[in-house]
Every structure is written in C-alpha cells, then in structure tokens.
Design an enzyme around this catalytic site. Structure first.
Site, PDB file in Angstrom:
ATOM      1  CD  GLU A 110       7.001  -5.751  -1.672  1.00 57.94           C
ATOM      2  OE1 GLU A 110       7.387  -4.944  -2.538  1.00 57.94           O
ATOM      3  OE2 GLU A 110       7.717  -6.666  -1.239  1.00 57.94           O
ATOM      4  CG  LEU A 111       5.800   0.814   1.526  1.00 60.15           C
ATOM      5  CD1 LEU A 111       6.497   1.719   2.531  1.00 60.15           C
ATOM      6  CD2 LEU A 111       4.429   0.412   2.029  1.00 60.15           C
ATOM      7  CB  CYS A 170       3.388   0.073  -6.905  1.00 58.80           C
ATOM      8  SG  CYS A 170       3.453  -1.597  -7.536  1.00 58.80           S
ATOM      9  CD  GLU A 179       2.612   5.769  -5.271  1.00 62.80           C
ATOM     10  OE1 GLU A 179       2.298   5.844  -4.071  1.00 62.80           O
ATOM     11  OE2 GLU A 179       2.711   4.690  -5.876  1.00 62.80           O
ATOM     12  N   GLY A 201       0.830  -1.200   0.000  1.00 58.96           N
ATOM     13  CA  GLY A 201       0.000   0.000   0.000  1.00 58.96           C
ATOM     14  C   GLY A 201       0.860   1.243   0.000  1.00 58.96           C
ATOM     15  CB  SER A 202      -0.045   4.728   0.511  1.00 57.96           C
ATOM     16  OG  SER A 202      -0.691   4.632   1.760  1.00 57.96           O
TER      17      SER A 202
END
Ligand code: NAP
Length: 477
Positions: free
Chosen positions: A251-252, A285, A379, A231-232
């Site tokens: 996992e960003l 992502c 992002e 996620g963020s």
C-alpha cells in the site's frame, strides 16, 4: 504522558528489554518523549520463532474465539480512546481532533475484523462442468498463511496497524510487526490491549528499530509467509524485490487529484477540498495534491479556496483548535521547502503559504505549476496543493493520469455521462464521483495501481490476501 518512558519489545507474550535504545522525539516540541528499543538480530529471530510456535494455536482457534479477542480489544480501546488519541497526537504531531477520528476508525477496523473472522468461507465447485469431472464434489477452504510480517508507516500509526493485525487475527495467522520508528507508541499500546484481550503468547510480536535493519530482516526471513507493507514507493519496491517467494501486499503513495467540472456549485465542496489538501499536514496517502478546475470556474475557485485556507489555525497538535501542525520531522520540512523553491524557479507562483512558522509549514497553494515539477509529479506528502485549469474533460483526465501513481481520484460533475466516462478512464484503484480522493472508510477495498502498490486492504479484502485457498475433492465414483 510520562517523559522518557522506557518501552520494551513484545516477544512471545512478554515485554523484553534489549541492549540498545533510541530517543523518540516529539515532532512538534522537539522534546524526548520516550526511549524506544532497537531490536537486535537475535530479538527479531526470537520474535519470528515465537510467531512460528504460536502458528498452530492460532490456526486451530475457532472463529468465535478469534472474533471474541477482537471484540474484547474493541471494548478496551473504546474505554481508552482519549489516551490512544493523545499518544497519536504526541508521537505523530497529529492534531488531536484528527487523532480522535483515527482512534474511532481504528475501533471500526477491529470491529470489521471481528465480524469478518466469522465469515471466512469457501465455495462449492461444480467439477462436472468439465468432461471427466463427473461424480466428484469439490469445495474450497481458506487457511491461514502462517506468519504475517507487517511493516507500517508513521502517518496512521494506529489504524494502519489495525489494517494488518485485525485481518491477521481474524484469519488465524500470527504476526511480527515493525511499526514506523517515529510512531511505535501507538503499536505498543495496541499490543498491551491485545494481551489483556486474551491473545495467545507469540500471536503478536512487536519489534522496533530502523526499517533498513529490522524491516529488512523481516523481509528476508524465510519463515515469514506474507509481507504486508504500507509506506513509501521506493521502500515498497525494495521489499518486493527482496521478498523472494513470499506473498507481498504493498500500500504505497500517491499524488492524488480531483477534477472540478463546469457547472459545479463550488460553495458546496470547497471546504472538503481544503480539508483533503491540508488534513494532517497533507501527510495522508490520498491527500489531495492536484486540483484541476474547469476554466469557467477557475478564478472563483481560487479565490474561495484561498479564503478558506487562510482560516486554518497552525499550532500545537494537543490544542483542539489546531488544524495544521508540524511535519513529521525537520528533514521533511527542509525537503518540502526545497521542492517549493524548485517550483518557483520553474515558474510556479505561491498563492498562499510557502514558509515555516516555528516548526509548522504553512498550508501552501501553488498555481501555474508545470506538471514536471516535483510538487506535481511526485508525492509531496506535505500541506501543499496545486490548482490548475482545464478546457476539455479529456485534457483533465489525461492530466490526472499523467502520474506514476494511481491510488484514488475524484471528479465533481453534474453530468452522468462525464462521470461514467471518467470512472472508466481514470487509471486508479478507486474513483470518487462528486467527492475528493481523500475518502476512506475501513471496509471498502483500498489499494492502488502503478507505483501506488498491489493488493487490497479493507478487512474482507485483506482476509483474501492473508489466506491460502485450498481445494478439497471427494470422488464419489
Ligand atoms: P516509509 O519511510 O516507506 O516507512 C514505512 C515503514 O517501512 C516504516 O516502518 C519504515 O521504518 C520501514 N522501512 C524503511 N526502510 C525499510 C526497508 N529497507 N526495509 C523494510 N522496511 C523499511 O514511509 P513513511 O514515511 O513512514 O510513510 C509515508 C508513506 O506511506 C507515504 O509514501 C504514504 O503515501 C504511504 N502510505 C500509503 C498508504 C496506503 O494505504 N496506500 C497509507 C499510508 C501511508 P522506519 O520508520 O524505521 O524508517
């Protein structure tokens, strides 16, 4: 799909009703598509308890049986692939052609997990390499951690769930999954198939509800051994700070970039760049957000890029001819429009796009973008790409590295020395030579550095994260 279908929580192999429900809204049509349970604190407690009770069964289950369940899931999902793609398209506004690709990848991910279940092996350790270690034989085993708390994002609602459930089952762990509030239907669908595939009760529990409540309860629960989060960055950093002694895999996000060196035949790669920037509305992502082009190629690159971008078709995600559809919700559209406005006020120029058609943000190309503007340094997670020029390769590499993130980066070059130099200097989890950063297949090690996260997925690598290394020493003296 049936309007207003009422979904249930999956706890201990049963579909459970709860007190509170919320409406799930289609991002494209704005219509209610289902009612989703909001798990209470007791529901989360029961889910973790069920996972705890199933721990021993899963840990003792032989590898061939764990693989067998995953293989059965592959068969079931292959049979129902089109239904699965429609669920993704509907709840995530993912264009159906892209949703079909996600389903094929999900099938691949579970296949890799089934295969990996059979090769979770240790190694022998030569203890006599150390004085005092003579006469001892040692080997390692990989044991399941216990309970995996999985928290997943909306943008790949089926495949990113697979990257957590697949290796967790392969390694004999049990799972409490909290999918993103916007995309729970894909997770429930996989839950149904896994029960049909013979997964023991309690091995997978699915609880829905807001991240800040349900997600936080999972993060804080001391019975859970690992939080695997995609996620963020802000949420991921918060989870890491609250998780205590649990293992955490993050996992960003990212603001991925590609470098286009002098001498490249841009006709060959322009289509890939356009697709990397705008696939699934840029909500990927590793979406291509920043393009740095050598000054000699810059004008023709822009011209061709704009030409290709203008061909993209905006519309309903369920229409097979749609390339770009709505962002995940209107708050996101408003945020992105504000970022575009900030960019314009900061001197950036809109080469194409920049406004909204119905609920769909047009694919947008920005030039003359100062690197301190949000559309460049944060992002963007929307169909926006910036295209800037560079003179020297050193300058280009510095621009790519001038980021809080570091997931993947790409470089197109014909020069082997430039490629190797970039591979060494780019500070990211993965460097792609002669490709865009928006490339992933499901067995490669995948993860980032800096604010893009920690730990790696890609089944074999997630297996390492989800197991504890145990050492066994025989003393033969
Ligand atoms: P998000 O807002 O961070 O949400 C991700 C998940 O975390 C959701 O299930 C969310 O629940 C939950 N959550 C929210 N607040 C929480 C809290 N305080 N404690 C625990 N859980 C919480 O991310 P998103 O908007 O769904 O996804 C987009 C982000 O994911 C982007 O930054 C993207 O780059 C990143 N991403 C990274 C990868 C990768 O592999 N590196 C892959 C895909 C996406 P709710 O939905 O209920 O808020």
């Amino acid at each position: 799909m049936n309007n207003r279908v009422k979904k249930k929580l999956l706890i201990d192999g049963n579909w459970i009703e709860t007190e509170e429900y919320t409406n799930l809204i289609s991002p494209y049509s704005g219509k209610v598509i289902a009612e989703i349970p909001i798990a209470s604190s007791e529901d989360v407690n029961m889910a973790v308890k069920a996972a705890e009770q199933a721990k021993e069964i899963m840990a003792k289950m032989p590898a061939h049986q764990r693989a067998g369940i995953l293989e059965k899931l592959v068969v079931l999902l292959t049979e129902k692939a089109e239904q699965a793609a429609e669920i993704i398209a509907l709840e995530a506004a993912k264009p159906i052609t892209t949703a079909r690709v996600e389903v094929s990848r999900t099938i691949q991910t579970y296949k890799f997990a089934a295969e990996e279940a059979k090769r979770i092996n240790g190694e022998t350790v030569p203890l006599d390499a150390a004085p005092g270690g003579e006469g001892r034989v040692a080997f390692t085993l990989r044991e399941p951690l216990g309970i995996i708390g999985a928290i997943t994002p909306f943008n790949f609602p089926m495949n990113l769930v697979a990257h957590k459930i697949g290796p967790a089952i392969a390694t004999g762990n049990t799972i409490v999954l909290k999918p993103a509030s916007q995309t729970p239907l894909s997770a429930f669908f996989i839950g149904e198939l896994l029960l049909e595939a013979g997964l023991p009760d309690g091995a997978l529990n699915i609880v829905t509800g807001s991240g800040s409540v349900v997600g936080e309860r999972i993060t804080l629960d001391e019975r859970i051994n690992l939080i695997t989060f995609t996620g963020s960055p802000p949420v991921g950093i918060g989870i890491r700070n609250k998780a205590g002694l649990k293992r955490v895999t993050l996992e960003l996000g990212s603001n991925s970039a590609v470098i286009v060196d002098n001498g490249i035949d841009i006709n060959k790669m322009i289509g890939r760049c356009v697709s990397g920037a705008f696939s699934y509305q840029g909500q990927v992502c590793i979406s291509l957000q920043r393009i740095y082009v050598h000054e000699n190629l810059y004008d023709s690159f822009i011209e061709k890029f704009l030409h290709e971008t203008k061909k993209l078709k905006l519309g309903d995600p369920l229409d097979p001819s749609t390339d770009v559809s709505a962002l995940i919700n209107t708050r996101e559209t408003d945020r992105v429009l504000a970022w575009i406005e900030e960019a314009q006020n900061g001197g950036a120029k809109i080469a194409v796009g920049g406004s909204v058609d119905g609920r769909v943000l047009q694919p947008t190309v920005l030039v003359d973008v100062n690197p301190s503007l949000k559309v460049s340094c944060q992002e963007v997670f929307a169909p926006i790409v910036t295209i800037e020029k560079f003179t020297t390769m050193e300058q280009a590499i510095n621009m790519v590295n001038d980021s809080r993130f570091g997931l993947q980066a790409g470089i197109y070059t014909n020069d082997i020395h430039t490629a190797l130099n970039a591979a060494e200097k780019l500070h990211v989890g993965g460097v792609l030579i002669n490709d865009i950063p928006t490339f992933r297949v499901d067995n490669m090690p995948y993860g980032g550095v800096k604010e893009s996260g920690m730990g790696r997925e890609g089944i074999k690598y997630a297996v390492e994260e989800m197991t504890e290394l145990k050492l066994i020493i025989f003393n033969r003296n």
